[in-house]
Design a protein around this motif. Structure first.
Motif, PDB file in Angstrom:
ATOM      1  N   LEU A 141       0.821  -1.206   0.000  1.00  0.00           N
ATOM      2  CA  LEU A 141       0.000   0.000   0.000  1.00  0.00           C
ATOM      3  C   LEU A 141       0.858   1.261   0.000  1.00  0.00           C
ATOM      4  N   LYS A 142       0.271   2.334  -0.510  1.00  0.00           N
ATOM      5  CA  LYS A 142       0.859   3.655  -0.394  1.00  0.00           C
ATOM      6  C   LYS A 142       0.007   4.440   0.591  1.00  0.00           C
ATOM      7  N   ILE A 143       0.639   5.036   1.598  1.00  0.00           N
ATOM      8  CA  ILE A 143      -0.125   5.728   2.623  1.00  0.00           C
ATOM      9  C   ILE A 143       0.367   7.158   2.827  1.00  0.00           C
ATOM     10  N   SER A 144      -0.555   7.990   3.267  1.00  0.00           N
ATOM     11  CA  SER A 144      -0.246   9.306   3.806  1.00  0.00           C
ATOM     12  C   SER A 144      -0.910   9.364   5.168  1.00  0.00           C
ATOM     13  N   ASP A 161       7.946  13.332  18.721  1.00  0.00           N
ATOM     14  CA  ASP A 161       8.660  12.557  19.742  1.00  0.00           C
ATOM     15  C   ASP A 161       8.341  11.074  19.670  1.00  0.00           C
ATOM     16  N   ARG A 162       7.470  10.674  18.741  1.00  0.00           N
ATOM     17  CA  ARG A 162       7.128   9.251  18.585  1.00  0.00           C
ATOM     18  C   ARG A 162       7.489   8.728  17.195  1.00  0.00           C
ATOM     19  N   LEU A 163       8.268   9.489  16.452  1.00  0.00           N
ATOM     20  CA  LEU A 163       8.634   9.060  15.101  1.00  0.00           C
ATOM     21  C   LEU A 163       9.523   7.824  15.143  1.00  0.00           C
ATOM     22  N   SER A 164       9.292   6.949  14.193  1.00  0.00           N
ATOM     23  CA  SER A 164      10.169   5.782  14.046  1.00  0.00           C
ATOM     24  C   SER A 164      10.738   5.763  12.635  1.00  0.00           C
ATOM     25  N   GLU A 165      11.925   5.206  12.513  1.00  0.00           N
ATOM     26  CA  GLU A 165      12.560   5.128  11.201  1.00  0.00           C
ATOM     27  C   GLU A 165      11.720   4.284  10.252  1.00  0.00           C
ATOM     28  N   ARG A 166      11.096   3.240  10.783  1.00  0.00           N
ATOM     29  CA  ARG A 166      10.295   2.366   9.916  1.00  0.00           C
ATOM     30  C   ARG A 166       9.103   3.115   9.327  1.00  0.00           C
ATOM     31  N   LEU A 167       8.387   3.870  10.159  1.00  0.00           N
ATOM     32  CA  LEU A 167       7.238   4.623   9.661  1.00  0.00           C
ATOM     33  C   LEU A 167       7.663   5.606   8.575  1.00  0.00           C
ATOM     34  N   LEU A 168       8.771   6.300   8.807  1.00  0.00           N
ATOM     35  CA  LEU A 168       9.227   7.269   7.822  1.00  0.00           C
ATOM     36  C   LEU A 168       9.660   6.593   6.529  1.00  0.00           C
ATOM     37  N   ARG A 169      10.250   5.400   6.631  1.00  0.00           N
ATOM     38  CA  ARG A 169      10.629   4.673   5.412  1.00  0.00           C
ATOM     39  C   ARG A 169       9.402   4.254   4.616  1.00  0.00           C
ATOM     40  N   VAL A 170       8.349   3.851   5.314  1.00  0.00           N
ATOM     41  CA  VAL A 170       7.108   3.485   4.631  1.00  0.00           C
ATOM     42  C   VAL A 170       6.514   4.710   3.929  1.00  0.00           C
ATOM     43  N   LEU A 171       6.523   5.856   4.595  1.00  0.00           N
ATOM     44  CA  LEU A 171       6.016   7.075   3.979  1.00  0.00           C
ATOM     45  C   LEU A 171       6.864   7.473   2.778  1.00  0.00           C
ATOM     46  N   LYS A 172       8.175   7.304   2.901  1.00  0.00           N
ATOM     47  CA  LYS A 172       9.078   7.647   1.797  1.00  0.00           C
ATOM     48  C   LYS A 172       8.816   6.725   0.605  1.00  0.00           C
ATOM     49  N   SER A 173       8.646   5.431   0.871  1.00  0.00           N
ATOM     50  CA  SER A 173       8.381   4.484  -0.216  1.00  0.00           C
ATOM     51  C   SER A 173       7.002   4.693  -0.831  1.00  0.00           C
ATOM     52  N   SER A 174       6.116   5.402  -0.102  1.00  0.00           N
ATOM     53  CA  SER A 174       4.786   5.715  -0.623  1.00  0.00           C
ATOM     54  C   SER A 174       4.799   6.924  -1.553  1.00  0.00           C
ATOM     55  N   GLY A 175       5.975   7.524  -1.700  1.00  0.00           N
ATOM     56  CA  GLY A 175       6.097   8.640  -2.627  1.00  0.00           C
ATOM     57  C   GLY A 175       6.192  10.002  -1.980  1.00  0.00           C
ATOM     58  N   GLN A 176       6.180  10.066  -0.649  1.00  0.00           N
ATOM     59  CA  GLN A 176       6.288  11.356   0.009  1.00  0.00           C
ATOM     60  C   GLN A 176       7.702  11.901  -0.122  1.00  0.00           C
ATOM     61  N   GLU A 177       7.801  13.159  -0.513  1.00  0.00           N
ATOM     62  CA  GLU A 177       9.103  13.806  -0.648  1.00  0.00           C
ATOM     63  C   GLU A 177       9.411  14.702   0.547  1.00  0.00           C
ATOM     64  N   SER A 178       8.403  15.001   1.348  1.00  0.00           N
ATOM     65  CA  SER A 178       8.608  15.824   2.536  1.00  0.00           C
ATOM     66  C   SER A 178       7.771  15.264   3.674  1.00  0.00           C
TER      67      SER A 178
END
Length: 487
Positions: free
Chosen positions: A294-297, A304-321
């Motif tokens: 899936l691609k998610i936004s 303070d709760r960010l995880s590297e995994r979540l950000l990688r999923v967002l990045k792979s979903s096409g988010q540039e920022s």
């Protein structure tokens, strides 16, 4: 629907038709009932489709075999107001249901009524006029400005009394519908002099997986199907109504989301929650996202709760920022706001996202507290400089003045004066040269504050003024009143 003949009406018809045709129909919507209900978001199409209410409330209403609910939005050029589903004019609908998310939308609601020749005060309407009901996010703050105008206000979550609400809409006459509505605890029906008894209910979100049926091509989440995975907030921010009034927070279980994904066979989703990073089964949810490709936004990220995994999923979903909300560059001001975020946590969030590969960041800030000094404002620059030093190519800062709202811990505070806010905005603009910055309109913010804190008598005076004037003049009047109050 027969195409209109007048050139102006045809242009309006074509505009609505184009928006409707560009929506991806992910789930078939039943439109067969004999009772027509107009669901109106009194704002632009882009704003309307970015909110889940525009889609979810329609699905809930159309679950009744007799109800045919179609969506409408506001445009200053409109006169006929055609529905997105069938391009049917709004005056062919006997029930108008307004979903009001922002105080300033109230002016658009009034404008729609006036353009369609509907008396603006409920006392002046007759049986042949449409039944006008309002609900939405503003009802958690202050319903007073709605009461002189609409026939009924629904407070809180529609799901809690859904069956009773649907039954009321099927009544033969407007009077009988209002009498039935007055028996619902979450309703305020001014014609029957009844006050509401509650706002939020204990609906189990597992019984309702709020989601859209169409994916628009524009808005905050273009091409994404909106799904609400959480409602309410576990946080305590002093400026926010949801952390105070929508407790306890409730969340949809991951298996419910997976069933939806499997049933729809769609692969782009916008996940809605007060803070997605507070979702208790986030790792399980990300497993589902990766399992189905899936691609998610997401609607919001708690830094303070960010995880590297979540950000990688967002990045792979096409988010540039990605977007975070420090709210202030100063820890002292964040503590007053009860944001509970340290300088180190901001730095850690920037590092994690940069390591994942994000090169652009947007940050939201609040300014305009009486305790605020120039030193507190200068602290914003330090965060921006830190982001550039880490290698970010674009740092976008968005500023909103503090608008103390009813229903929040700040409700007894006064918004800073227009002149003082303008001085602080000018200071920040000069301070942040070289950064991309934008500021919420101070005039619109003063109007918002004034409406939020208005009394029923004040609204009646505004309505009487608007009957003789236009929306621009009404907004100026409200702004002038608000500016005087803040001096």
């Amino acid at each position: 629907m027969r195409k209109p003949r007048r050139p102006q009406d045809f242009l309006e018809y074509e505009k609505v038709l184009r928006f409707g045709r560009k929506e991806t129909k992910v789930e078939k919507m039943r439109l067969e009932g004999d009772i027509r209900v107009a669901l109106v978001v009194p704002n632009s199409y882009e704003v309307a489709v970015s909110g889940l209410a525009f889609h979810h409330v329609q699905r809930l209403l159309n679950s009744h075999p007799r109800i045919r609910c179609e969506r409408f939005f506001y445009d200053e050029s409109f006169e006929k107001f055609y529905s997105l589903e069938s391009q049917t004019p709004i005056d062919e609908f006997p029930i108008w249901l307004f979903s009001v998310s922002f105080e300033n939308d109230f002016l658009n609601l009034l404008d729609i009524l006036k353009r369609k020749g509907i008396p603006l005060l409920w006392q002046e309407r007759e049986d042949h006029h449409p039944l006008v009901i309002a609900g939405g996010a503003v009802t958690y703050l202050n319903e007073r400005f709605l009461l002189p105008v609409v026939d009924a206000v629904y407070f809180g979550e529609l799901e809690k009394y859904l069956m009773d609400f649907l039954e009321a809409l099927t009544k033969r006459s407007k009077r009988s519908a209002l009498e039935y509505l007055s028996k619902i605890p979450s309703m305020n029906v001014p014609p029957l002099s009844k006050s509401h008894s509650e706002v939020a209910g204990g609906v189990n979100l597992n019984d309702f997986l709020p989601h859209a049926s169409v994916a628009p091509q524009v808005g905050v989440f273009p091409r994404k199907l909106l799904v609400e995975i959480g409602r309410g907030c576990i946080r305590r921010c002093a400026f926010c109504v949801f952390g105070r009034n929508l407790k306890p927070a409730r969340f949809v279980t991951p298996d419910n989301f997976e069933r939806l994904v499997r049933s729809l066979s769609y692969d782009e989703y916008g996940l809605i929650s007060a803070t997605v990073t507070d979702y208790p089964w986030l790792e399980d949810l990300l497993n589902i996202v990766e399992k189905y490709g899936l691609k998610i936004s997401v609607s919001s990220l708690r830094l303070d709760r960010l995880s590297e995994r979540l950000l990688r999923v967002l990045k792979s979903s096409g988010q540039e920022s990605f977007t975070i909300a420090p709210e202030s560059g100063s820890r002292r001001i964040r503590d007053i706001l009860k944001k509970d975020i340290s300088d180190q946590q901001i730095e850690n969030a920037l590092k994690i996202a940069r390591n994942v590969g994000f090169g652009r960041i947007k940050m939201y800030f609040i300014y305009g507290l009486v305790e605020e000094t120039e030193e507190d404002l200068r602290a914003v620059r330090k965060i921006g400089d830190m982001a550039f030093e880490m290698g970010y190519k674009e740092v976008h800062m968005s500023f909103n003045p503090l608008i103390p709202k009813p229903g929040t811990e700040f409700e007894t505070r006064k918004m800073e004066s227009f002149d003082e806010l303008r001085r602080k905005e000018k200071f920040l603009r000069n301070l942040l040269k070289g950064f991309r910055v934008d500021f919420e309109s101070l005039r619109e913010s003063v109007v918002q504050y004034t409406i939020a804190h208005s009394s029923e008598d004040e609204v009646i005076e505004w309505v009487k003024f608007f009957q003789k004037k236009n929306k621009r003049e009404l907004k100026k009047t409200i702004f002038d009143e608000g500016r005087k109050r803040l001096c």
